[in-house]
Design a protein around this motif. Structure first.
Motif, PDB file in Angstrom:
ATOM      1  N   GLU A   1      46.963  37.855  43.734  1.00  0.00           N
ATOM      2  CA  GLU A   1      48.280  37.318  43.397  1.00  0.00           C
ATOM      3  C   GLU A   1      48.165  36.060  42.547  1.00  0.00           C
ATOM      4  N   THR A   2      48.997  35.998  41.510  1.00  0.00           N
ATOM      5  CA  THR A   2      49.055  34.810  40.657  1.00  0.00           C
ATOM      6  C   THR A   2      50.518  34.405  40.465  1.00  0.00           C
ATOM      7  N   ASP A   3      50.721  33.087  40.397  1.00  0.00           N
ATOM      8  CA  ASP A   3      52.047  32.546  40.118  1.00  0.00           C
ATOM      9  C   ASP A   3      51.833  31.191  39.449  1.00  0.00           C
ATOM     10  N   ARG A   4      51.637  31.232  38.138  1.00  0.00           N
ATOM     11  CA  ARG A   4      51.199  30.073  37.355  1.00  0.00           C
ATOM     12  C   ARG A   4      49.741  29.763  37.631  1.00  0.00           C
ATOM     13  N   ASN A   5      49.349  29.856  38.882  1.00  0.00           N
ATOM     14  CA  ASN A   5      47.953  29.682  39.284  1.00  0.00           C
ATOM     15  C   ASN A   5      47.546  30.879  40.134  1.00  0.00           C
ATOM     16  N   ILE A   6      46.271  30.945  40.441  1.00  0.00           N
ATOM     17  CA  ILE A   6      45.825  31.921  41.434  1.00  0.00           C
ATOM     18  C   ILE A   6      46.325  31.451  42.795  1.00  0.00           C
ATOM     19  N   VAL A   7      46.970  32.329  43.525  1.00  0.00           N
ATOM     20  CA  VAL A   7      47.517  31.979  44.832  1.00  0.00           C
ATOM     21  C   VAL A   7      46.387  31.964  45.862  1.00  0.00           C
ATOM     22  N   THR A   8      46.237  30.839  46.554  1.00  0.00           N
ATOM     23  CA  THR A   8      45.207  30.706  47.582  1.00  0.00           C
ATOM     24  C   THR A   8      45.832  30.194  48.872  1.00  0.00           C
ATOM     25  N   ASN A   9      45.071  30.306  49.960  1.00  0.00           N
ATOM     26  CA  ASN A   9      45.516  29.734  51.231  1.00  0.00           C
ATOM     27  C   ASN A   9      44.928  28.336  51.387  1.00  0.00           C
ATOM     28  N   ASP A  10      45.048  27.764  52.577  1.00  0.00           N
ATOM     29  CA  ASP A  10      44.575  26.398  52.812  1.00  0.00           C
ATOM     30  C   ASP A  10      43.071  26.261  52.641  1.00  0.00           C
ATOM     31  N   TYR A  11      42.352  27.381  52.745  1.00  0.00           N
ATOM     32  CA  TYR A  11      40.896  27.352  52.622  1.00  0.00           C
ATOM     33  C   TYR A  11      40.448  27.689  51.200  1.00  0.00           C
ATOM     34  N   LEU A  12      41.420  27.827  50.284  1.00  0.00           N
ATOM     35  CA  LEU A  12      41.190  28.194  48.884  1.00  0.00           C
ATOM     36  C   LEU A  12      40.713  29.628  48.737  1.00  0.00           C
ATOM     37  N   GLU A  13      41.019  30.465  49.738  1.00  0.00           N
ATOM     38  CA  GLU A  13      40.733  31.890  49.648  1.00  0.00           C
ATOM     39  C   GLU A  13      41.876  32.597  48.924  1.00  0.00           C
ATOM     40  N   THR A  14      41.541  33.614  48.150  1.00  0.00           N
ATOM     41  CA  THR A  14      42.546  34.460  47.525  1.00  0.00           C
ATOM     42  C   THR A  14      42.921  35.576  48.493  1.00  0.00           C
ATOM     43  N   LEU A  15      43.528  36.627  47.974  1.00  0.00           N
ATOM     44  CA  LEU A  15      43.851  37.794  48.799  1.00  0.00           C
ATOM     45  C   LEU A  15      42.623  38.287  49.550  1.00  0.00           C
ATOM     46  N   TYR A  16      41.481  38.204  48.888  1.00  0.00           N
ATOM     47  CA  TYR A  16      40.218  38.634  49.496  1.00  0.00           C
ATOM     48  C   TYR A  16      39.509  37.400  50.062  1.00  0.00           C
TER      49      TYR A  16
ATOM     50  N   ASN B   1      36.611  36.633  50.671  1.00  0.00           N
ATOM     51  CA  ASN B   1      35.325  36.236  50.092  1.00  0.00           C
ATOM     52  C   ASN B   1      35.449  35.768  48.643  1.00  0.00           C
ATOM     53  N   ILE B   2      36.675  35.803  48.089  1.00  0.00           N
ATOM     54  CA  ILE B   2      36.900  35.341  46.718  1.00  0.00           C
ATOM     55  C   ILE B   2      37.741  34.068  46.772  1.00  0.00           C
ATOM     56  N   TYR B   3      37.225  33.004  46.185  1.00  0.00           N
ATOM     57  CA  TYR B   3      37.860  31.691  46.233  1.00  0.00           C
ATOM     58  C   TYR B   3      38.272  31.250  44.824  1.00  0.00           C
ATOM     59  N   ALA B   4      39.136  30.261  44.753  1.00  0.00           N
ATOM     60  CA  ALA B   4      39.525  29.679  43.472  1.00  0.00           C
ATOM     61  C   ALA B   4      39.507  28.166  43.586  1.00  0.00           C
ATOM     62  N   ALA B   5      39.065  27.502  42.502  1.00  0.00           N
ATOM     63  CA  ALA B   5      38.996  26.040  42.496  1.00  0.00           C
ATOM     64  C   ALA B   5      39.329  25.519  41.104  1.00  0.00           C
ATOM     65  N   GLY B   6      39.843  24.299  41.060  1.00  0.00           N
ATOM     66  CA  GLY B   6      40.118  23.653  39.779  1.00  0.00           C
ATOM     67  C   GLY B   6      41.487  23.986  39.230  1.00  0.00           C
ATOM     68  N   ASP B   7      41.639  23.837  37.911  1.00  0.00           N
ATOM     69  CA  ASP B   7      42.939  24.020  37.272  1.00  0.00           C
ATOM     70  C   ASP B   7      43.530  25.394  37.525  1.00  0.00           C
ATOM     71  N   VAL B   8      42.685  26.409  37.668  1.00  0.00           N
ATOM     72  CA  VAL B   8      43.197  27.769  37.861  1.00  0.00           C
ATOM     73  C   VAL B   8      43.825  27.935  39.238  1.00  0.00           C
ATOM     74  N   ALA B   9      43.471  27.045  40.163  1.00  0.00           N
ATOM     75  CA  ALA B   9      44.011  27.119  41.523  1.00  0.00           C
ATOM     76  C   ALA B   9      45.172  26.157  41.735  1.00  0.00           C
TER      77      ALA B   9
ATOM     78  N   SER C   1      29.987  36.195  48.139  1.00  0.00           N
ATOM     79  CA  SER C   1      31.200  35.436  47.846  1.00  0.00           C
ATOM     80  C   SER C   1      31.266  35.118  46.358  1.00  0.00           C
ATOM     81  N   ILE C   2      32.499  34.914  45.876  1.00  0.00           N
ATOM     82  CA  ILE C   2      32.731  34.620  44.453  1.00  0.00           C
ATOM     83  C   ILE C   2      33.707  33.454  44.362  1.00  0.00           C
ATOM     84  N   VAL C   3      33.444  32.533  43.432  1.00  0.00           N
ATOM     85  CA  VAL C   3      34.356  31.419  43.164  1.00  0.00           C
ATOM     86  C   VAL C   3      34.893  31.550  41.747  1.00  0.00           C
ATOM     87  N   LEU C   4      36.214  31.573  41.620  1.00  0.00           N
ATOM     88  CA  LEU C   4      36.873  31.608  40.322  1.00  0.00           C
ATOM     89  C   LEU C   4      37.234  30.179  39.934  1.00  0.00           C
ATOM     90  N   ALA C   5      36.594  29.684  38.874  1.00  0.00           N
ATOM     91  CA  ALA C   5      36.856  28.323  38.393  1.00  0.00           C
ATOM     92  C   ALA C   5      37.047  28.395  36.880  1.00  0.00           C
TER      93      ALA C   5
END
Length: 716
Positions: A522-537, A539-547, A370-374
């Motif tokens: 997908e990005t739209d001002r931020n990285i687009v995530t679902n309710d679980y902070l998952e991105t399109l993939y 196993n790849i998550y986003a947290a913080g200002d980028v999310a 897994s990867i977290v984008l912060a």
């Protein structure tokens, strides 16, 4: 008028249904007593009885009348499993769709108009996953089907989608009930349906949605990961890109549960908050506040004086404060915690592989499950003509650059009336700069209630800030050493000369350079995530200002818990990020702190509320400190002590807010706060007194009247 007519027809049919006691026929006893008669009718005219049964079932379902479950049993008893299942499957789906359409026709426009903003995310979810969501609800028999029909009519799901998802989703449950109905003659009560084989059927029905969702997620994952080869083994359990608040907390949690984790940071550990934002700004705010208190010393019985200071020493203190906090976020500390810290620029190569351009030279690749984008955010610089020619500063650059100055800029222009711009404009004005703050909105701090903005604006102007609201920055000009900003209001241009210009018009997520576009994230001002902070993939998550959606350090840390736990343990259980109680504070003077709804937001969203407030000029501690500007304002549910939102303006507001945050998080009302002992004399008493204002507004007058009579009687 058409809607009223439809309501009248529905009401009339319901009245007829109950007036003629038709509901008694749709009970187990009523059905069993008339079973022989029904079977005789069916034997004589099977098509007629079958058609009539179907029409009656449609009417009962469409009107959301009681008895659908009994009719499903009756279908099994009268027509057998095959024909009964066929009739009920179509009748229930048609009736449900009619109820859905009636609900949509009568209520959808009103509901969407009034609650559209709050339903936006739900509507988007229905658009993307509506069929599956509805299918899941239909499969679980504990949900009242009539309620689903009515509620789904208020959403944006297509009618055809509703029909086929309902028909498929209800099929399994219909089978169970129709099959039970074939044994109706032997049933003494509805509890008889729960025989071991049928009980097992219900258990399977409850588990099936989870299995179905898992299968669908696997199908989606196969589609998303198509074209990539997943490694058979991984170098790490988790890779975290970005060493700000979100990244640090994610890495810390992973290390704490003994996962193998690598944290990648290209620049300074601690991110924007430590190096450019929260910490340095609060340090300079404190110095500026002391300077202002010296000017106003007569408020405390002392002699007022104009402060004399070295601006270089002020800025040196700012850097000293940062250096004292740095060890908390240092490479050494996180290495000691078990985190592998790598200094360099990270780029996603595929969903599991990260390539690192090392600061020390060379490249390195590693894989992780897994990867977290912060990756944080950076100041937004507006495309203002001439801006590069005159030069500018941002909250990222001013700390290093201003530290070189012997004195603060004589004439400072601050672009932006949000929290950052307002904090810095007031601070530099207190340190001696002639500050002009330019805001294109009608007021500064536009997200707060108007009275809050006005109070802060009045205070800042008293400190010497020239606030220009409803002014658009048009262009910058430079003539020799003279720098000018041209602003426009109502079509009229004016000129502001300056020595330094600070851009504080917001921050934008760091999205470039990490390989997001190559993977189609997908990005739209931020990285687009679902309710679980998952991105399109997944196993790849986003947290913080980028999310997003909030650019606060404490929210980044909050999100980091979800990303770390979901990334490491999501196979067993995933958690939706919870944004219900998000506090924030702006450290102007007076401070502004808020959690939940503001009065402005409640009005915009059409949410009913009651409001109570407590003024600090009544608080003993505030009077003792000559700091009586401000108030505590609490919004509650009408007639109840449940807290909807709190705004505090005044000294220590950010600290005072914590009690309300705790109360809202754990469902505690104002009565609980009122019943809690608060130390005297402290600022925290204001929270209790605000709760007391609510209690006073809800005094039970009738009971007090009787008590008065009782005490009069007791006196003889």
């Amino acid at each position: 008028m058409k809607k009223i007519g439809l309501l009248v027809i529905i009401a009339a049919l319901a009245v007829v249904f109950f007036y003629f006691d038709l509901h008694k026929l749709l009970t187990l006893d009523g059905l069993k007593s008339g079973l022989d008669t029904f079977e005789a009718w069916r034997a004589e005219s099977p098509l007629l009885i079958g058609g009539a049964f179907l029409i009656l079932y449609v009417i009962v379902t469409a009107l959301s009348l009681p008895g659908a479950a009994i009719m499903t049993l009756a279908a099994g008893a009268l027509f057998g499993l095959g024909w009964g299942l066929l009739i009920v499957s179509f009748a229930s789906s048609i009736g449900a769709t009619l109820a859905f359409l009636v609900s949509r026709y009568l209520l959808q426009d009103t509901v969407q108009k009034r609650f559209g903003d709050r339903l936006k995310a739900f509507n988007e979810g229905i658009e993307k996953e509506g069929a599956f969501y509805l299918f899941t609800l239909r499969l679980v028999p504990i949900f009242p089907f009539f309620l689903i029909n009515l509620l789904m009519g208020l959403t944006t799901i297509r009618a055809f989608t509703f029909y086929w998802a309902s028909q498929l989703g209800m099929l399994a449950g219909t089978f169970v009930y129709v099959n039970a109905g074939t044994q109706l003659g032997q049933l003494d009560s509805l509890s008889g349906i729960l025989s071991p084989p049928l009980l097992l059927s219900f258990v399977l029905l409850g588990v099936f949605p989870l299995i179905a969702k898992k299968l669908i997620n696997l199908i989606k994952a196969r589609r998303v990961y198509a074209g990539y080869t997943k490694p058979k083994t991984f170098d790490r359990n988790l890779i975290v890109i970005g060493g700000g608040a979100g990244g640090l907390v994610s890495a810390y949690i992973a290390a704490a549960v003994k996962a193998k984790v690598t944290l990648i940071e290209a620049h300074k550990m601690g991110g924007d908050c430590l190096n450019y934002g929260c910490v340095p700004s609060k340090a300079i705010i404190k110095s500026a506040k002391i300077a202002q208190q010296m000017r106003n010393a007569e408020n405390y019985g002392l002699e007022s004086s104009e402060p004399t200071f070295s601006f270089k020493k002020v800025m040196a203190r700012v850097h000293d404060v940062v250096s004292k906090v740095e060890p908390h976020d240092s490479v050494e500390r996180y290495t000691s915690l078990g985190v592998d810290v790598v200094q360099g620029y990270a780029k996603l190569i595929d969903p599991w592989t990260v390539e690192i351009q090392l600061n020390e030279g060379g490249t390195k690749r590693m894989t992780a499950r897994s990867i977290v984008l912060a990756t944080g955010a950076r100041p937004f610089v507006p495309p203002l003509p001439g801006l590069d020619d005159v030069g500018y500063y941002t909250s990222d650059t001013l700390w290093e650059e201003f530290a070189k100055f012997d004195e603060p800029p004589k004439r400072l222009v601050v672009l932006g009336g949000g929290p950052i711009g307002s904090e810095l404009a007031q601070s530099f004005a207190r340190l001696g700069s002639n500050v002009t703050q330019v805001e294109r909105g009608e007021r500064i701090m536009i997200r707060e209630d108007q009275e809050v903005s006005e109070l802060v604006q009045k205070s800042m102007r008293a400190d010497g800030v020239n606030i220009l609201t409803s002014h658009n920055a048009v262009r910058c000009e430079k003539e020799g050493d003279v720098k000018r900003l041209i602003v426009e209001k109502a079509g009229v241009e004016s000129v502001i000369e300056f020595d330094a210009l600070l851009c504080a018009v917001g921050r934008q997520a760091r999205l470039e350079g990490y390989g997001l576009e190559n993977l189609g994230i997908e990005t739209d001002r931020n990285i687009v995530t679902n309710d679980y902070l998952e991105t399109l993939y997944p196993n790849i998550y986003a947290a913080g200002d980028v999310a997003g959606p909030y650019q606060f350090t404490h929210v980044a840390a909050h999100q980091a818990w979800y990303t770390a736990v979901n990334a490491l343990f999501g196979t067993f259980k995933k958690f939706r990020a919870d944004y219900r109680v998000i506090p924030w504070a702006t450290f102007v003077d007076p401070e502004v702190a808020r959690v939940g709804l503001s009065e402005q937001e409640a009005k915009e969203q059409g949410i009913a509320y009651e409001m109570v407030r407590y003024e600090f000029d009544e608080l003993d501690r505030a009077i003792a400190e000559s700091a009586t500007k401000g108030f505590v304002k609490v919004l509650t549910v009408p007639g109840k002590d449940k807290i909807l939102g709190v705004t505090i303006v005044g000294e220590h507001s950010g600290d005072l807010l914590a009690e309300f945050v705790l109360a809202m998080k754990h469902g505690l009302g104002l009565n609980k706060i009122l019943g809690t002992i608060h130390t005297y004399p402290t600022w925290a008493e204001s929270n209790k007194y605000a709760a007391g204002e609510w209690k006073r507004a809800h005094t039970p007058e009738r009971i007090l009247s009787w008590l008065e009579k009782y005490h009069t009687w007791r006196r003889g």
